[in-house]
Write a protein that holds these residues in place. Structure first.
Motif, PDB file in Angstrom:
ATOM      1  N   THR A   5      12.817   5.342 -10.316  1.00  0.00           N
ATOM      2  CA  THR A   5      11.671   6.171 -10.694  1.00  0.00           C
ATOM      3  C   THR A   5      10.572   6.053  -9.639  1.00  0.00           C
ATOM      4  O   THR A   5       9.968   7.046  -9.245  1.00  0.00           O
ATOM      5  CB  THR A   5      11.133   5.751 -12.085  1.00  0.00           C
ATOM      6  N   PHE A   6      10.330   4.810  -9.166  1.00  0.00           N
ATOM      7  CA  PHE A   6       9.338   4.612  -8.109  1.00  0.00           C
ATOM      8  C   PHE A   6       9.732   5.373  -6.849  1.00  0.00           C
ATOM      9  O   PHE A   6       8.914   6.048  -6.236  1.00  0.00           O
ATOM     10  CB  PHE A   6       9.153   3.127  -7.782  1.00  0.00           C
ATOM     11  N   ARG A   7      10.996   5.259  -6.440  1.00  0.00           N
ATOM     12  CA  ARG A   7      11.437   5.946  -5.217  1.00  0.00           C
ATOM     13  C   ARG A   7      11.314   7.462  -5.353  1.00  0.00           C
ATOM     14  O   ARG A   7      10.919   8.129  -4.406  1.00  0.00           O
ATOM     15  CB  ARG A   7      12.860   5.541  -4.853  1.00  0.00           C
ATOM     16  N   ASP A   8      11.659   7.999  -6.506  1.00  0.00           N
ATOM     17  CA  ASP A   8      11.500   9.443  -6.732  1.00  0.00           C
ATOM     18  C   ASP A   8      10.021   9.826  -6.654  1.00  0.00           C
ATOM     19  O   ASP A   8       9.659  10.829  -6.047  1.00  0.00           O
ATOM     20  CB  ASP A   8      12.072   9.849  -8.097  1.00  0.00           C
ATOM     21  N   PHE A   9       9.178   9.024  -7.290  1.00  0.00           N
ATOM     22  CA  PHE A   9       7.732   9.244  -7.283  1.00  0.00           C
ATOM     23  C   PHE A   9       7.187   9.175  -5.855  1.00  0.00           C
ATOM     24  O   PHE A   9       6.466  10.051  -5.394  1.00  0.00           O
ATOM     25  CB  PHE A   9       7.062   8.191  -8.178  1.00  0.00           C
ATOM     26  N   ALA A  10       7.554   8.118  -5.128  1.00  0.00           N
ATOM     27  CA  ALA A  10       7.053   7.901  -3.768  1.00  0.00           C
ATOM     28  C   ALA A  10       7.614   8.909  -2.775  1.00  0.00           C
ATOM     29  O   ALA A  10       6.966   9.217  -1.772  1.00  0.00           O
ATOM     30  CB  ALA A  10       7.388   6.484  -3.312  1.00  0.00           C
ATOM     31  N   ASN A  11       8.789   9.423  -3.037  1.00  0.00           N
ATOM     32  CA  ASN A  11       9.432  10.378  -2.133  1.00  0.00           C
ATOM     33  C   ASN A  11       8.696  11.713  -2.111  1.00  0.00           C
ATOM     34  O   ASN A  11       8.825  12.477  -1.161  1.00  0.00           O
ATOM     35  CB  ASN A  11      10.900  10.570  -2.543  1.00  0.00           C
ATOM     36  N   ARG A  12       7.906  11.995  -3.137  1.00  0.00           N
ATOM     37  CA  ARG A  12       7.197  13.278  -3.236  1.00  0.00           C
ATOM     38  C   ARG A  12       5.698  13.154  -2.982  1.00  0.00           C
ATOM     39  O   ARG A  12       4.968  14.122  -3.129  1.00  0.00           O
ATOM     40  CB  ARG A  12       7.420  13.873  -4.628  1.00  0.00           C
ATOM     41  N   ARG A  13       5.224  11.946  -2.641  1.00  0.00           N
ATOM     42  CA  ARG A  13       3.790  11.711  -2.479  1.00  0.00           C
ATOM     43  C   ARG A  13       3.515  10.802  -1.296  1.00  0.00           C
ATOM     44  O   ARG A  13       4.385  10.096  -0.824  1.00  0.00           O
ATOM     45  CB  ARG A  13       3.236  11.017  -3.726  1.00  0.00           C
ATOM     46  N   ILE A  14       2.262  10.809  -0.897  1.00  0.00           N
ATOM     47  CA  ILE A  14       1.780   9.833   0.072  1.00  0.00           C
ATOM     48  C   ILE A  14       0.973   8.830  -0.743  1.00  0.00           C
ATOM     49  O   ILE A  14      -0.032   9.181  -1.351  1.00  0.00           O
ATOM     50  CB  ILE A  14       0.906  10.497   1.155  1.00  0.00           C
ATOM     51  N   LEU A  15       1.433   7.613  -0.780  1.00  0.00           N
ATOM     52  CA  LEU A  15       0.808   6.602  -1.626  1.00  0.00           C
ATOM     53  C   LEU A  15      -0.190   5.753  -0.844  1.00  0.00           C
ATOM     54  O   LEU A  15       0.134   5.223   0.220  1.00  0.00           O
ATOM     55  CB  LEU A  15       1.875   5.685  -2.231  1.00  0.00           C
ATOM     56  N   GLN A  16      -1.394   5.622  -1.395  1.00  0.00           N
ATOM     57  CA  GLN A  16      -2.386   4.723  -0.817  1.00  0.00           C
ATOM     58  C   GLN A  16      -1.877   3.300  -0.984  1.00  0.00           C
ATOM     59  O   GLN A  16      -1.367   2.944  -2.052  1.00  0.00           O
ATOM     60  CB  GLN A  16      -3.724   4.865  -1.528  1.00  0.00           C
ATOM     61  N   THR A  17      -2.010   2.497   0.069  1.00  0.00           N
ATOM     62  CA  THR A  17      -1.479   1.156   0.016  1.00  0.00           C
ATOM     63  C   THR A  17      -2.343   0.167   0.785  1.00  0.00           C
ATOM     64  O   THR A  17      -3.171   0.567   1.603  1.00  0.00           O
ATOM     65  CB  THR A  17      -0.034   1.122   0.583  1.00  0.00           C
ATOM     66  N   THR A  18      -2.131  -1.084   0.480  1.00  0.00           N
ATOM     67  CA  THR A  18      -2.600  -2.162   1.338  1.00  0.00           C
ATOM     68  C   THR A  18      -1.344  -2.783   1.941  1.00  0.00           C
ATOM     69  O   THR A  18      -0.247  -2.645   1.390  1.00  0.00           O
ATOM     70  CB  THR A  18      -3.401  -3.233   0.565  1.00  0.00           C
ATOM     71  N   LEU A  19      -1.494  -3.449   3.086  1.00  0.00           N
ATOM     72  CA  LEU A  19      -0.369  -4.112   3.734  1.00  0.00           C
ATOM     73  C   LEU A  19      -0.671  -5.598   3.798  1.00  0.00           C
ATOM     74  O   LEU A  19      -1.799  -5.987   4.113  1.00  0.00           O
ATOM     75  CB  LEU A  19      -0.167  -3.580   5.158  1.00  0.00           C
ATOM     76  N   GLU A  20       0.335  -6.410   3.517  1.00  0.00           N
ATOM     77  CA  GLU A  20       0.167  -7.851   3.633  1.00  0.00           C
ATOM     78  C   GLU A  20       1.170  -8.375   4.656  1.00  0.00           C
ATOM     79  O   GLU A  20       2.377  -8.162   4.525  1.00  0.00           O
ATOM     80  CB  GLU A  20       0.390  -8.542   2.293  1.00  0.00           C
ATOM     81  N   ILE A  21       0.631  -9.023   5.687  1.00  0.00           N
ATOM     82  CA  ILE A  21       1.449  -9.598   6.751  1.00  0.00           C
ATOM     83  C   ILE A  21       0.996 -11.036   6.941  1.00  0.00           C
ATOM     84  O   ILE A  21      -0.199 -11.287   7.142  1.00  0.00           O
ATOM     85  CB  ILE A  21       1.291  -8.799   8.066  1.00  0.00           C
ATOM     86  N   PRO A  34      -8.671   3.932  -3.931  1.00  0.00           N
ATOM     87  CA  PRO A  34      -8.032   2.733  -4.476  1.00  0.00           C
ATOM     88  C   PRO A  34      -6.539   2.758  -4.150  1.00  0.00           C
ATOM     89  O   PRO A  34      -5.897   3.793  -4.253  1.00  0.00           O
ATOM     90  CB  PRO A  34      -8.281   2.854  -5.982  1.00  0.00           C
ATOM     91  N   PRO A  35      -5.982   1.632  -3.731  1.00  0.00           N
ATOM     92  CA  PRO A  35      -4.557   1.613  -3.408  1.00  0.00           C
ATOM     93  C   PRO A  35      -3.698   1.683  -4.668  1.00  0.00           C
ATOM     94  O   PRO A  35      -4.095   1.197  -5.734  1.00  0.00           O
ATOM     95  CB  PRO A  35      -4.372   0.283  -2.688  1.00  0.00           C
ATOM     96  N   TYR A  36      -2.540   2.284  -4.500  1.00  0.00           N
ATOM     97  CA  TYR A  36      -1.569   2.369  -5.589  1.00  0.00           C
ATOM     98  C   TYR A  36      -0.654   1.146  -5.579  1.00  0.00           C
ATOM     99  O   TYR A  36      -0.201   0.696  -6.619  1.00  0.00           O
ATOM    100  CB  TYR A  36      -0.735   3.648  -5.430  1.00  0.00           C
ATOM    101  N   CYS A  37      -0.384   0.636  -4.367  1.00  0.00           N
ATOM    102  CA  CYS A  37       0.548  -0.475  -4.236  1.00  0.00           C
ATOM    103  C   CYS A  37       0.203  -1.318  -3.011  1.00  0.00           C
ATOM    104  O   CYS A  37      -0.660  -0.952  -2.220  1.00  0.00           O
ATOM    105  CB  CYS A  37       1.985   0.038  -4.133  1.00  0.00           C
ATOM    106  N   CYS A  38       0.909  -2.440  -2.875  1.00  0.00           N
ATOM    107  CA  CYS A  38       0.748  -3.337  -1.730  1.00  0.00           C
ATOM    108  C   CYS A  38       2.132  -3.581  -1.131  1.00  0.00           C
ATOM    109  O   CYS A  38       3.048  -3.984  -1.842  1.00  0.00           O
ATOM    110  CB  CYS A  38       0.125  -4.660  -2.166  1.00  0.00           C
ATOM    111  N   LEU A  39       2.276  -3.333   0.160  1.00  0.00           N
ATOM    112  CA  LEU A  39       3.523  -3.601   0.862  1.00  0.00           C
ATOM    113  C   LEU A  39       3.409  -4.987   1.488  1.00  0.00           C
ATOM    114  O   LEU A  39       2.549  -5.209   2.336  1.00  0.00           O
ATOM    115  CB  LEU A  39       3.765  -2.573   1.971  1.00  0.00           C
ATOM    116  N   VAL A  40       4.255  -5.899   1.052  1.00  0.00           N
ATOM    117  CA  VAL A  40       4.255  -7.263   1.581  1.00  0.00           C
ATOM    118  C   VAL A  40       5.450  -7.399   2.519  1.00  0.00           C
ATOM    119  O   VAL A  40       6.600  -7.290   2.092  1.00  0.00           O
ATOM    120  CB  VAL A  40       4.315  -8.314   0.450  1.00  0.00           C
ATOM    121  N   PHE A  41       5.147  -7.608   3.813  1.00  0.00           N
ATOM    122  CA  PHE A  41       6.185  -7.751   4.824  1.00  0.00           C
ATOM    123  C   PHE A  41       6.599  -9.215   4.881  1.00  0.00           C
ATOM    124  O   PHE A  41       5.874 -10.058   5.392  1.00  0.00           O
ATOM    125  CB  PHE A  41       5.671  -7.263   6.183  1.00  0.00           C
ATOM    126  N   GLY A  42       7.785  -9.511   4.336  1.00  0.00           N
ATOM    127  CA  GLY A  42       8.293 -10.876   4.301  1.00  0.00           C
ATOM    128  C   GLY A  42       9.300 -11.129   5.410  1.00  0.00           C
ATOM    129  O   GLY A  42       9.425 -10.344   6.356  1.00  0.00           O
TER     130      GLY A  42
END
Length: 178
Positions: A5-21, A34-42
């Protein structure tokens, strides 16, 4: 929301995010949206966490998706020129456009209000052998600049010229491409 569901949702939108490195979050405090999600690069994967509204912190037990680096076909970055309000007038700001293309054909599109982490991100992805596309040479701009502010000033002043010289389409002032 489950992974598909997330991938379908994200595939049709540009999501505001924060990045964690390496434990550092960018931006540490979002300004415009406001960000929708946080991408954590592990070490082995990118984990996409839900963001707690108002606090802009990741919800550690709520994971939208986990993407193994081996499943990434390419990560592409580019600048996005956005309208913004500066005290009483309209101005512009530059955000980071981040597109993750997966080997199964899924494309996840994110936007981050900060670009200062690009040298770190590039180094990490290079070390992990994840294909990384930077048509505007943003990483080089931030590496060679005397400060983050100098890098942003250079891009604000020269972005249209760079796009024209490299014959690259500069992405939107609004949420849509021209």
């Amino acid at each position: 929301m489950d992974r598909q569901t997330f991938r379908d949702f994200a595939n049709r939108r540009i999501l505001q995010t924060t990045l964690e490195i390496t434990g550092q979050t960018y931006p540490n405090m979002p300004i415009q949206f406001p960000p929708y999600c946080c991408l954590v690069f592990g070490e082995d994967e990118i984990t996409i966490y839900k963001i707690v509204p108002l606090t802009n912190t990741k919800k550690s037990k709520k994971i939208y998706d986990v993407i193994a680096y081996r499943d990434i076909e390419e990560i592409e970055i580019s600048p996005v020129k956005k309208l913004s309000f500066v005290i009483i007038a309209l101005g512009t700001r530059l955000n980071l456009d981040l597109i993750i293309s997966l080997s199964d054909g899924t494309i996840l599109h994110f936007e981050c209000e900060d670009m200062v982490m690009l040298p770190q991100l590039s180094s990490l992805l290079s070390m992990l052998q994840v294909p990384f596309k930077d048509p505007f040479d943003l990483v080089e701009v931030f590496e060679k600049s005397t400060s983050d502010r100098a890098a942003y000033d250079y891009l604000e002043e020269n972005l249209e010229k760079i796009a024209e010289q490299k014959n690259i389409k500069l992405l939107r002032l609004t949420q849509m491409e021209d």
